[in-house]
Design an enzyme around this catalytic site. Sequence first.
Site, PDB file in Angstrom:
ATOM      1  CB  VAL A  11      30.704  83.559 -40.023  1.00 16.62           C
ATOM      2  CG1 VAL A  11      30.177  82.186 -40.452  1.00 16.62           C
ATOM      3  CG2 VAL A  11      29.564  84.419 -39.486  1.00 16.62           C
ATOM      4  CE  LYS A  88      22.539  87.549 -43.555  1.00 16.33           C
ATOM      5  NZ  LYS A  88      23.131  87.977 -42.315  1.00 16.33           N
ATOM      6  CB  VAL A 115      17.139  82.802 -42.891  1.00 18.70           C
ATOM      7  CG1 VAL A 115      15.916  83.387 -42.179  1.00 18.70           C
ATOM      8  CG2 VAL A 115      17.204  83.320 -44.320  1.00 18.70           C
ATOM      9  N   GLY A 117      20.689  82.526 -38.396  1.00 13.11           N
ATOM     10  CA  GLY A 117      22.003  82.202 -37.815  1.00 13.11           C
ATOM     11  C   GLY A 117      22.118  80.740 -37.421  1.00 13.11           C
ATOM     12  CB  ILE A 119      17.271  79.078 -36.070  1.00 16.49           C
ATOM     13  CG1 ILE A 119      17.366  79.960 -34.817  1.00 16.49           C
ATOM     14  CG2 ILE A 119      15.955  78.303 -36.084  1.00 16.49           C
ATOM     15  CD1 ILE A 119      16.343  81.095 -34.776  1.00 16.49           C
ATOM     16  N   GLY A 170      28.121  94.751 -30.367  1.00 14.82           N
ATOM     17  CA  GLY A 170      28.507  94.090 -31.622  1.00 14.82           C
ATOM     18  C   GLY A 170      27.345  93.425 -32.334  1.00 14.82           C
ATOM     19  CG  ASP A 184      19.644  91.113 -41.547  1.00 10.41           C
ATOM     20  OD1 ASP A 184      20.616  90.537 -42.064  1.00 10.41           O
ATOM     21  OD2 ASP A 184      18.987  90.622 -40.607  1.00 10.41           O
ATOM     22  CE  LYS A 188      18.975  87.566 -41.304  1.00 11.72           C
ATOM     23  NZ  LYS A 188      19.185  88.120 -39.953  1.00 11.72           N
ATOM     24  N   GLY A 285      25.917  85.642 -34.461  1.00 19.09           N
ATOM     25  CA  GLY A 285      27.013  85.280 -33.564  1.00 19.09           C
ATOM     26  C   GLY A 285      27.912  84.207 -34.168  1.00 19.09           C
TER      27      GLY A 285
HETATM   28  N1  HSE Z   1      22.581  91.720 -38.130  1.00 17.50           N
HETATM   29  C1  HSE Z   1      21.821  90.512 -38.077  1.00 17.50           C
HETATM   30  C2  HSE Z   1      20.880  90.557 -36.890  1.00 17.50           C
HETATM   31  C3  HSE Z   1      22.669  89.285 -37.949  1.00 17.50           C
HETATM   32  O1  HSE Z   1      20.979  91.491 -36.098  1.00 17.50           O
HETATM   33  O2  HSE Z   1      20.074  89.668 -36.754  1.00 17.50           O
HETATM   34  C4  HSE Z   1      23.037  88.641 -39.201  1.00 17.50           C
HETATM   35  O3  HSE Z   1      21.933  88.274 -39.975  1.00 17.50           O
END
Ligand code: HSE
Length: 375
Positions: A11, A88, A115, A117, A119, A170, A184, A188, A285
């Site tokens: 990032v 997050k 939250v 990425g 969007i 990745g 994750d 979020k 990404g």
């Molecule tokens: N690892 C997360 C996902 C990306 O797969 O959505 C970063 O929040």
Amino acid sequence: MRIGLLGFGVVGRGVYEITAAREDMQVVKVLCLEDVTLPDAEVTRDYNAILADDTIDTVVEAMGGLHPAYEFVRGAIEAGKNIVTSNKALVATFYDELLPLAESKGVQFRCTAAVGGGIGWLSELGRARRVQTLRQVGGIMNGTCNYILDSMTRLGLTYADALAQAQSLGYAEANPSTDVDGIDTWHKVILSSNIAFGISLEHDSVPVAGIRSISAEDVAQFTAHGYVCKLISTGKRTDGSYSVYVQPTLVAQGEPEAAVPSNYNLITFIGDTSERMSFYGQGAGRYPTAYNVVQDCVDLLEGNGFYSVYGEKIKAVNDDMLCYYVRGAADAWLESNKADAWGEAVITKPVAVADMHAWLKNHPGAFIAALPIKN
Ligand code: HSE
């Protein structure tokens, strides 16, 4: 705007590249532990070089993880610098500390990329709540889990093969547990609910079930019954009480969530005035995430600080009554709540979300998936 950038990974590098082409903001110092040389920014291994630089008005945190990100962000707020972060875990974990601190220091704090990425979900949530009461937030918030479930459903892959592919592409974070155990998504939905409802959720009251135990046989059952399995987050407000949880959920074929492919996200809010509004796009990404970090920096330049007021501490009650698909364990409670069977799995009568998750805690190898509510 003069930016101190913490982190130069996926990032951070994207933020540097996008801001390099802009007149209104400049990355002047980068905290990076590797040997990197940049044409127009000083690279330092010393966080204090950024903290002590009075010409830096904004710190962009793109390191990830809780520590030392927390100490660095807290220090920057105390030094009077605005914060933009994509982290997050950091914001969800220290929400009720960092937000009031930023407010008391008169600095701005944005975290849109945390939250969804790329969007503009949190930005739009902040706007949405200005003119209506939000009743529900949630959806598909983790690209890695969606990639795994989609590959199992459409291509017939096993869980292990789908996870290996997600890792080789990745998508999965360093520790796959963060994604596949739902952590994750948990961060979020906590953050989204806090912003949507103006509250500060007690983390322990938000249960989470992940996808680690799903099998190809489960997926075959779902397909045979006309469903697709997705990892879905839910944050709901009903008459002043809250239900917030993360769990595998069966979605009828033909519903928008069922069609979400690969590593995409589909996140939705329901408001009194707008009704359902859904947001679809890349949840991770380099460039999608950096795009929203830079959007936050533009918002700060325009004087738009945080999204909502910081609210009172709330315990989620999770008393929604749902039917579940349960496989991989049996006991008297499950037997007494059995309504049907799909292969070796039990379909329960409606049970409270809190009760189902309490049961799962004692049967950690089992797989559960909520069935949709029939209207
Ligand atoms: N690892 C997360 C996902 C990306 O797969 O959505 C970063 O929040």
